[in-house]
Design an enzyme around this catalytic site. Structure first.
Site, short mmCIF file in Angstrom:
data_model
loop_
_atom_site.label_atom_id
_atom_site.label_comp_id
_atom_site.label_asym_id
_atom_site.label_seq_id
_atom_site.Cartn_x
_atom_site.Cartn_y
_atom_site.Cartn_z
N HIS A 124 -13.67 63.74 59.04
CA HIS A 124 -14.04 65.14 59.16
C HIS A 124 -12.96 65.96 59.89
O HIS A 124 -12.94 67.18 59.79
CB HIS A 124 -15.40 65.29 59.87
CG HIS A 124 -15.36 65.01 61.35
ND1 HIS A 124 -15.69 63.79 61.89
CD2 HIS A 124 -15.03 65.80 62.41
CE1 HIS A 124 -15.57 63.83 63.20
NE2 HIS A 124 -15.17 65.04 63.54
N ASP A 154 -16.55 58.07 57.50
CA ASP A 154 -15.88 59.04 58.35
C ASP A 154 -14.60 58.47 58.96
O ASP A 154 -14.30 58.69 60.13
CB ASP A 154 -16.81 59.55 59.46
CG ASP A 154 -16.34 60.90 60.02
OD1 ASP A 154 -15.60 61.61 59.31
OD2 ASP A 154 -16.71 61.23 61.16
N SER A 227 -12.73 63.32 69.17
CA SER A 227 -13.20 62.71 67.94
C SER A 227 -12.03 62.07 67.20
O SER A 227 -11.00 62.72 66.96
CB SER A 227 -13.86 63.77 67.04
OG SER A 227 -14.64 63.17 66.04
#
Length: 372
Positions: A124, A154, A227
């Site tokens: 993402h 992901d 992230s």
């Protein structure tokens, strides 16, 4: 008179004895012994100085661990397609429209996982980008090439061309234990490295998303800019890849390192991600459905094989219940999906099925999936 005299003599003797005892005590210098406070178990506790030395040693170990990991962590600058297109900015200024082509790049973190420049991050973070730059620990900003990834997990793999890289090694996430200490490391907003500490709170966590993998749960805070950065164990090895999409109050999630390594090795070997194909449509059992079908419990996944699929060719039939896959018990349809995703194309797996009250094992050769 005689009694009074005897009493006075007795008093004098006692007073002399007390005086002698006092002088003897005062003449001997007192040496204060260390006071040991008993612990709740009754054993003497360590002196405060020893405790401080132990804490200082632990602090040094943590500092050295972080110092060894930080050079393997990078900052990801993902530039959206419209933001990188001058024509789009001009048209936007003339006609307006939704979106913001001049928006700042999507920022995240990544982990260097090979000597020749492969980097693992979250899908993402880079999915909407037309260009990706990577900022290294020493400040160098280098362009990155997208080489493959898996949006269902992901995970994305990038490649940079430069020298002086320090890759992080993989830990076995299957061997990770609930309660073990971990560190979430990231390069927050491209400014500097950030480190948070916690434990693995749970393994095998599922989410309400379409992600095919299960997650490690941790109470180590994971900021949005972190992230894609590594979750590391006390050996400084990558046990998970931090994920900010699934953030909740006091709860963080990380993609297990074995999932990241499997995707990376698949892409490196094949040039792109090759998905495994088992070839069934599956559904989880409920207690009511299991009772209607005469099954002893609701464990497993009831399946219908796709025509001319690996499962069909191996003898899997409509209505079979898959109860194990490659030696691991199957809880439900999601569990079956995840076990298939972990399998390499070309691998032969033993599939345990329950059919008409009997259990049997079939050997299925997992094939490559032609589509995405």
């Amino acid at each position: 008179m005689k009694s009074l005299l005897q009493f006075l003599v007795f008093v004098a003797v006692i007073s002399a004895a007390v005086a002698v005892l006092y002088l003897w005590k005062s003449g001997s210098p007192a040496v204060a012994a260390p006071v040991a406070i008993s612990s709740p178990t009754g054993t003497p506790a360590a002196p405060a100085s020893l405790k401080l030395d132990n804490l200082a040693a632990i602090d040094r170990e943590f500092t050295q661990l972080v110092a060894a990991v930080v050079p393997s962590v990078v900052s990801i600058h993902a530039v959206p397609a419209e933001a990188a297109d001058p024509r789009a900015r001009i048209l936007h200024s003339l006609f307006g429209g939704s979106g913001n082509p001049s928006a700042s790049p999507q920022l995240g973190s990544g982990a260097i996982i090979s000597d020749d420049g492969h980097i693992a991050t979250n899908w993402h973070v880079i999915s909407a980008a037309s260009a990706v730059d990577v900022q290294l620990h020493d400040g160098r900003l280098v362009p990155a090439k997208f080489v493959g990834g898996d949006p269902r997990s992901d995970v994305a793999i990038l490649k940079i061309e430069t020298d002086g890289l320090r890759p992080i090694s993989f830990a076995d996430s299957d061997a990770a234990s609930v309660g073990q200490m971990v560190f979430a490391v990231g390069n927050l907003f491209g400014l500097s490295e950030t480190v948070t500490r916690g434990i693995i709170s749970a393994k095998g966590r599922r989410t309400s998303t379409e992600f095919t993998n299960e997650f490690l749960q941790t109470d180590a805070p994971i900021n949005p800019g972190n992230s894609g950065g590594p979750l590391v164990d006390l050996n400084g090895q990558l046990v998970g890849l931090n994920n900010s999409v699934l953030l909740a109050d006091g709860i963080g999630f990380a993609i297990p390192s074995n999932t990241v390594r499997r995707i990376y090795e698949n892409i490196r070997r094949n040039g792109r991600l090759i998905r495994p194909w088992f070839g069934v449509v599956s559904q989880s059992l409920t207690r009511n459905l299991a009772a209607q079908l005469g099954l002893p419990d609701a464990a497993g996944a009831i399946v219908a094989p796709v025509q001319n699929s690996p499962a069909a060719r191996a003898g899997v039939q409509y209505g079979d219940v898959v109860v194990s896959f490659n030696g691991r018990p199957i809880r439900d349809a999601i569990d079956l999906r995840n076990r298939i995703a972990e399998t390499e194309p070309g691998q032969t797996v033993d599939v345990g099925i329950r059919r008409q009250g009997r259990e049997t094992t079939l050997s299925v050769v997992i094939e490559k999936h032609d589509g995405e």
